[in-house]
Write an enzyme that holds these catalytic residues in place. Structure first.
Site, PDB file in Angstrom:
ATOM      1  N   GLU A 151     -13.887  -3.736  -5.496  1.00  0.00           N
ATOM      2  CA  GLU A 151     -12.714  -2.887  -5.708  1.00  0.00           C
ATOM      3  C   GLU A 151     -13.101  -1.408  -5.791  1.00  0.00           C
ATOM      4  O   GLU A 151     -12.375  -0.554  -5.308  1.00  0.00           O
ATOM      5  CB  GLU A 151     -11.954  -3.308  -6.979  1.00  0.00           C
ATOM      6  CG  GLU A 151     -11.331  -4.696  -6.902  1.00  0.00           C
ATOM      7  CD  GLU A 151     -10.310  -4.827  -5.772  1.00  0.00           C
ATOM      8  OE1 GLU A 151      -9.792  -3.799  -5.288  1.00  0.00           O
ATOM      9  OE2 GLU A 151     -10.036  -5.969  -5.367  1.00  0.00           O
TER      10      GLU A 151
ATOM     11  N   TYR B 273      -4.889  -0.489 -11.302  1.00  0.00           N
ATOM     12  CA  TYR B 273      -5.021  -1.359 -10.134  1.00  0.00           C
ATOM     13  C   TYR B 273      -6.298  -2.216 -10.232  1.00  0.00           C
ATOM     14  O   TYR B 273      -6.271  -3.439 -10.111  1.00  0.00           O
ATOM     15  CB  TYR B 273      -5.028  -0.534  -8.828  1.00  0.00           C
ATOM     16  CG  TYR B 273      -5.551  -1.359  -7.690  1.00  0.00           C
ATOM     17  CD1 TYR B 273      -4.734  -2.301  -7.079  1.00  0.00           C
ATOM     18  CD2 TYR B 273      -6.893  -1.269  -7.283  1.00  0.00           C
ATOM     19  CE1 TYR B 273      -5.218  -3.130  -6.085  1.00  0.00           C
ATOM     20  CE2 TYR B 273      -7.388  -2.090  -6.297  1.00  0.00           C
ATOM     21  CZ  TYR B 273      -6.542  -3.017  -5.698  1.00  0.00           C
ATOM     22  OH  TYR B 273      -7.034  -3.845  -4.735  1.00  0.00           O
TER      23      TYR B 273
ATOM     24  N   CYS C 118       6.728  -7.298  12.382  1.00  0.00           N
ATOM     25  CA  CYS C 118       7.878  -7.960  11.736  1.00  0.00           C
ATOM     26  C   CYS C 118       8.156  -9.330  12.353  1.00  0.00           C
ATOM     27  O   CYS C 118       8.589 -10.246  11.646  1.00  0.00           O
ATOM     28  CB  CYS C 118       9.121  -7.083  11.833  1.00  0.00           C
ATOM     29  SG  CYS C 118       8.897  -5.491  11.016  1.00  0.00           S
TER      30      CYS C 118
HETATM   31  S1  SF4 Z   1       7.988  -6.830   5.093  1.00  0.00           S
HETATM   32 FE1  SF4 Z   1       9.675  -6.228   6.433  1.00  0.00          FE
HETATM   33  S2  SF4 Z   1       8.937  -4.359   7.398  1.00  0.00           S
HETATM   34 FE2  SF4 Z   1       7.158  -5.401   6.576  1.00  0.00          FE
HETATM   35  S3  SF4 Z   1       6.408  -6.623   8.294  1.00  0.00           S
HETATM   36 FE3  SF4 Z   1       7.754  -7.902   7.037  1.00  0.00          FE
HETATM   37  S4  SF4 Z   1       9.719  -7.733   8.035  1.00  0.00           S
HETATM   38 FE4  SF4 Z   1       8.519  -6.053   8.774  1.00  0.00          FE
END
Ligand code: SF4
Length: 358
Positions: free
Chosen positions: A42, A125, A204
Site C-alpha cells: 500500500e 485509506y 460499461c
Molecule cells: S460503474 Fe457505471 S460508469 Fe463505471 S463502468 Fe460501470 S456502468 Fe460504466
C-alpha cells in the site's frame, strides 16, 4: 443525499458476484494476509500505478522479508531500492515505522484500526486496507478508484476532494461494505475501478453495475467524478554541474524540507529562469572559474512533473583536475564505481546513466 436500499444492495451484491466470478486482476499482494506485506504494497502504491510498483514490491520483499529485516536496513540501501518511485518521504516514513514496530511492538504489526492509523505515514485509506485485508475488520477503503466508481454509480457530483465530499464518500463506502467479507469487497471495488470503471473510456458494456448506474444511464461518465481543487504548479529551474576530478565526482545529500530529501545530487544552482552557460558562470553560486578560463560543457535538459512542481533540470559537466574544496556543506568526492551505493532523483540517474557513470 439519499439512495434507495435496492440501489445500494444491488451495488454490493453485484460487485461481490463479479469479484468471485469474473475479476481476473492478478497482483502478487492480492490474497496476502501478512500485514507487513500489505502495508508495504500500500505504501508503494500511494501515487504509483500497480504495474510500476510491482517490481519495487518484489525487490523490497526479497531484500526485507519481515518488518524486522526492514527495521535493520541501512537508510541508503532502502533509498537505493526505492529510487525511481518518487515521493521519497514515503520511504523515510516506512523505515521509521518499521523501526518503531520492531523496537516498540516487538516486531508485531498492530491488529486494530485505531492503532494502525497512529503509525507514521499511514492514513485512513492504508489503515482500512491493512485492517480489512490482514484481519478481516469491517473498514471500507476509499481511494481514487472508489471515488470514481461510487460517484458514477450513484451520480454524486459533490467534489470528492472537498470536506463535504470526503464525508459523503466515506459514509457511503462504509455503508456499502460487505461486513462478512470486507477484504473481498474492498478488493473488488478497487479492481473494478482499475480495470472496468477506468478514468477514461470506462468499459460499461462489461460492468456488473451497469443496470443501475446513474452515470451510464445519463451519459455522465465524462463528467464524474468531480474534483474541486485546481493544483497550482510551481516551476523550478535546476542547473546541475557535474564536477569531475579524474575518477571521482562531487555529490551531496539533499537538504531536509525540500523535494528529494535524503537523495544525492551533483552541485546545484537553482535560479528563477533557465541559465545558459554565459549566465551560469556569472551566477554567484558558480565559484569554479579558473585561470585557464575553462567553461562547463552543456549536456542537455530533462523535465519532471511532480504533484505540485515542475522541475526543469539543465545539466553541465566540468573537469576540475583535482578534488577541490566545494563551498557547500555535506558534499563529498565519490569514486564513480561507488555511485551505485547512493540514491539519486530520477532525472539525475538518467543523466548519470547517459554519461556512463553507472
Ligand atoms: S460503474 Fe457505471 S460508469 Fe463505471 S463502468 Fe460501470 S456502468 Fe460504466
Amino acid at each position: 443525499m439519499e439512495w434507495s436500499k435496492g440501489q445500494k444492495s444491488f451495488f454490493t451484491k453485484a460487485l461481490i458476484h463479479w469479484h468471485e466470478t469474473s475479476n481476473e486482476r492478478s497482483l502478487p499482494w492480492k490474497e496476502e494476509k501478512d500485514p507487513y506485506k500489505i502495508w508495504l504494497s500500500e505504501i508503494i502504491l500511494q501515487q504509483t500505478r500497480a504495474q510500476q510498483g510491482l517490481p519495487y514490491y518484489l525487490r523490497f520483499t526479497e531484500a526485507y522479508p519481515t518488518v524486522k529485516d526492514m527495521a535493520a536496513a541501512k537508510d541508503e540501501a532502502a533509498f537505493r531500492l526505492w529510487q525511481g518511485l518518487g515521493y521519497y518521504n514515503r520511504c523515510k516514513n516506512m523505515l521509521a515505522t518499521a523501526r518503531y514496530i520492531a523496537s516498540e511492538l516487538n516486531g508485531k504489526f498492530p491488529d486494530r484500526y485505531e492503532e494502525i492509523i497512529k503509525l507514521k505515514g499511514i492514513g485512513p485509506y492504508t489503515a482500512a486496507a491493512i485492517a480489512s485485508f490482514a484481519y478481516g475488520l469491517p473498514h471500507a477503503v476509499v481511494d481514487g478508484n472508489v471515488y470514481r466508481v461510487l460517484s458514477r454509480y450513484f451520480g454524486i457530483d459533490t467534489p470528492f476532494d472537498s470536506t463535504e465530499g470526503k464525508k459523503v464518500f466515506q459514509q457511503l463506502a462504509q455503508e456499502l461494505l460487505h461486513k462478512d467479507d470486507s477484504a473481498g469487497y474492498n478488493q473488488a471495488i478497487m479492481d473494478l475501478g482499475a480495470t472496468v470503471c477506468t478514468p477514461q473510456q470506462p468499459l460499461c458494456a462489461e460492468c456488473p453495475l451497469q443496470k443501475n448506474c446513474i452515470a451510464y444511464k445519463q451519459q455522465l461518465t465524462g463528467i464524474l467524478p468531480v474534483r474541486s481543487k485546481k493544483t497550482s504548479v510551481r516551476k523550478r529551474y535546476f542547473h546541475y554541474l557535474l564536477l569531475r576530478a579524474n575518477d571521482k565526482i562531487w555529490i551531496r545529500k539533499r537538504p531536509a524540507k525540500d523535494i528529494w530529501e535524503n537523495l544525492h545530487e551533483p552541485y546545484l544552482i537553482e535560479a528563477d529562469e533557465v541559465l545558459k552557460t554565459d549566465k551560469l558562470i556569472k551566477n554567484k553560486a558558480y565559484t569554479f572559474n579558473n585561470k585557464k578560463g575553462q567553461e562547463p560543457e552543456y549536456e542537455g535538459f530533462l523535465t519532471q512533473r511532480l504533484t505540485h512542481q515542475l522541475i526543469e533540470t539543465h545539466f553541465f559537466s566540468l573537469q576540475v583536475g583535482e578534488t577541490i574544496k566545494v563551498p557547500v556543506d555535506g558534499g563529498n568526492w565519490v569514486a564513480i564505481n561507488e555511485l551505485k551505493n547512493y540514491a539519486f532523483p530520477k532525472t539525475v540517474v538518467s543523466f548519470l546513466e547517459k554519461k556512463l557513470y553507472f
